[in-house]
Write an enzyme that holds these catalytic residues in place. Structure first.
Site, PDB file in Angstrom:
ATOM      1  CB  SER A 182     -19.791  68.816 -31.956  1.00 54.11           C
ATOM      2  OG  SER A 182     -20.114  68.076 -33.036  1.00 54.11           O
ATOM      3  CG  HIS A 210     -16.835  70.049 -28.951  1.00 48.50           C
ATOM      4  ND1 HIS A 210     -17.301  71.008 -28.931  1.00 48.50           N
ATOM      5  CD2 HIS A 210     -16.681  69.224 -29.986  1.00 48.50           C
ATOM      6  CE1 HIS A 210     -17.812  71.259 -30.106  1.00 48.50           C
ATOM      7  NE2 HIS A 210     -17.458  70.472 -30.603  1.00 48.50           N
ATOM      8  CE  LYS A 241     -15.082  73.744 -31.808  1.00 52.70           C
ATOM      9  NZ  LYS A 241     -15.178  72.692 -32.530  1.00 52.70           N
TER      10      LYS A 241
HETATM   11  C1  LIG Z   1     -15.258  72.492 -33.996  1.00 53.34           C
HETATM   12  C2  LIG Z   1     -14.804  71.040 -34.440  1.00 53.34           C
HETATM   13  C3  LIG Z   1     -13.652  70.844 -35.100  1.00 53.34           C
HETATM   14  C4  LIG Z   1     -12.861  71.894 -35.975  1.00 53.34           C
HETATM   15  O1  LIG Z   1     -12.153  72.856 -35.316  1.00 53.34           O
HETATM   16  P1  LIG Z   1     -12.064  74.393 -35.664  1.00 53.34           P
HETATM   17  O2  LIG Z   1     -10.905  74.749 -35.027  1.00 53.34           O
HETATM   18  O3  LIG Z   1     -13.188  75.102 -35.102  1.00 53.34           O
HETATM   19  O4  LIG Z   1     -11.641  74.589 -37.051  1.00 53.34           O
HETATM   20  C5  LIG Z   1     -13.317  69.652 -35.271  1.00 53.34           C
HETATM   21  N1  LIG Z   1     -13.806  68.533 -34.874  1.00 53.34           N
HETATM   22  C6  LIG Z   1     -14.836  68.856 -34.058  1.00 53.34           C
HETATM   23  C7  LIG Z   1     -15.473  67.646 -33.344  1.00 53.34           C
HETATM   24  C8  LIG Z   1     -15.390  69.979 -33.741  1.00 53.34           C
HETATM   25  O5  LIG Z   1     -16.326  70.238 -32.877  1.00 53.34           O
END
Ligand SMILES: *Cc1c(COP(=O)(O)O)cnc(C)c1O
Length: 393
Positions: A182, A210, A241
């Site tokens: 990320s 992502h 996302k």
């Molecule tokens: C954002 C993210 C999460 C969490 O997801 P949400 O739906 O925002 O709670 C889990 N793993 C990674 C790698 C992330 O970047």
């Protein structure tokens, strides 16, 4: 006089201030799109994870509105009681279809999916092998599980191989990694991880948060892109996302999903998200299926931006994606640069501890297919200016 038991909070916040590590909420006005209004200023938005520009897509709104009319707003209870609506079931079916798996399960967030899933898969007497740069939610899931945790250096397959050679003492083994990291925007060595998992009869869990909707011919993520989907036992992703909605998911075999329904505590003991949220995510999956040009364009532009930034002299590390870090180093300098860019109309978040190690603070550019070519030109021009200003003489 009795001391205020919360007095330590002010002391600790002051420490954060002096270390340039204090974070503050920013509140956006209006919609999450390629531009964003903060404090009355319109900025080009390079901060969101809305990679396909779906967060404010009218088709998601329409699907949500329809579901709210049909099913009401609240889910009322956890899924196992009365919270699992027709809209949730439809979303899970659509996710399994996208992923090409027997089944899928939605959680209230990606964070909840990771915590609940890892802790349901391993426990005392088991061994976890985790990449050093895994997301916080995976790290917390590992800690919750009470399994023994072995952290391998980021992407270091040789080191992991050595660790796994001593893994036979465990009842179960779990290798767990982000597919697309990320902050650094690089891909995990999934081909090698799949081989190691097979050799050591380890479970392999990949977090595609992502990469879902962005990578792979069908938008399934990094595992599809690298051709190793079938070797991934537990495929996790988020709806929040690229899919522009909210919630997390796990896709895999039927027995995996049945186990999680029984044992993932963040699933069992949490009220389901509203059916309308599920309907919006289902609409987003349809767009991912029908509009592959969004992800192709996004990755083409990302390659162009990475190349131009490198030519300007910035260090973008090993990014191979729409997440483009510019490594700066010190938190203070990073936040100054972020402010300079903001003064020029660009929102590019500065990332500092605890999100990254102390000397690895960075500017995180997050591209979206909603950005116009003119917006990218502005980004590149502003960074070129910063480079001229920042270059040591
Ligand atoms: C954002 C993210 C999460 C969490 O997801 P949400 O739906 O925002 O709670 C889990 N793993 C990674 C790698 C992330 O970047």
């Amino acid at each position: 006089m009795a001391r205020d038991p919360l007095a330590w909070l002010d002391d600790e916040l002051t420490v954060l201030d002096t270390e340039h590590l204090r974070r503050r909420l920013i509140t956006r006005a209006g919609r999450q799109t390629a531009t964003i209004i903060i404090d009355g200023h319109e900025l080009i938005n390079f901060g969101a994870n809305d990679y396909l520009g779906l967060a404010a897509d009218p088709r998601l709104e329409k699907a949500a509105a329809q579901a709210a009319r049909d099913e009401g707003w609240g889910a009322g209870a956890s899924p196992l009681v009365t919270g699992h609506s027709a809209a949730h079931a439809e979303l899970e079916r659509a996710l399994a279809e996208l992923e090409g798996t027997e089944a899928a399960l939605v959680f209230n967030s990606g964070f909840a999916a990771n915590c609940g899933t890892v802790a349901a898969l391993v426990g005392a007497g088991d061994g976890i092998y985790a990449d050093a740069k895994n997301h916080a939610s995976l790290i917390d899931g590992c800690r919750l599980s009470r399994a023994e945790i072995h952290v391998y250096r980021h992407g270091d397959v040789e080191y992991l191989t050595e660790l796994l050679q001593q893994s036979s003492r465990y009842r179960r083994r779990l290798i767990v990694t982000d597919s697309l990291f990320s902050m650094d925007g690089d891909l995990a060595p999934l081909v090698q991880l799949a081989q190691l998992a097979e050799r050591h009869q380890a479970m392999l869990m990949v977090d595609e948060a992502h990469a879902t909707g962005v990578f792979g011919a069908h938008g399934r993520g990094g595992a599809e892109h690298l051709g190793v989907e079938d070797a991934i036992h537990i495929r996790m992703g988020t709806l929040s996302k690229a899919l522009g909605s909210a919630g997390g998911f796990v896709a895999g075999r039927r027995n995996l999903i049945d186990w999680l329904v029984n044992r993932a505590r963040s699933y069992v003991f949490s009220t389901a998200f509203p059916p309308a949220v599920a309907a919006a995510a289902t609409a987003a999956l349809k767009i991912v299926r029908d509009e592959p040009q969004r992800r192709r364009e996004l990755l083409d532009r990302a390659a162009m931006v990475r190349k131009k930034l490198s030519e300007q002299g910035w260090n973008v590390g090993r990014s191979a994606s729409q997440i483009i870090p510019i490594y700066i180093g010190q938190p203070e300098r990073t936040m100054q640069l972020a402010q300079t860019l903001r003064d020029q109309g660009l929102l590019i978040p500065g990332i500092r501890p605890p999100s990254v190690p102390p000397s690895e603070s960075l500017l995180r550019i997050s591209l979206s297919s909603a950005h116009t070519p003119a917006m990218l030109d502005k980004l590149l021009a502003a960074l070129a200016n910063c480079w001229v200003a920042a270059r040591p003489v």
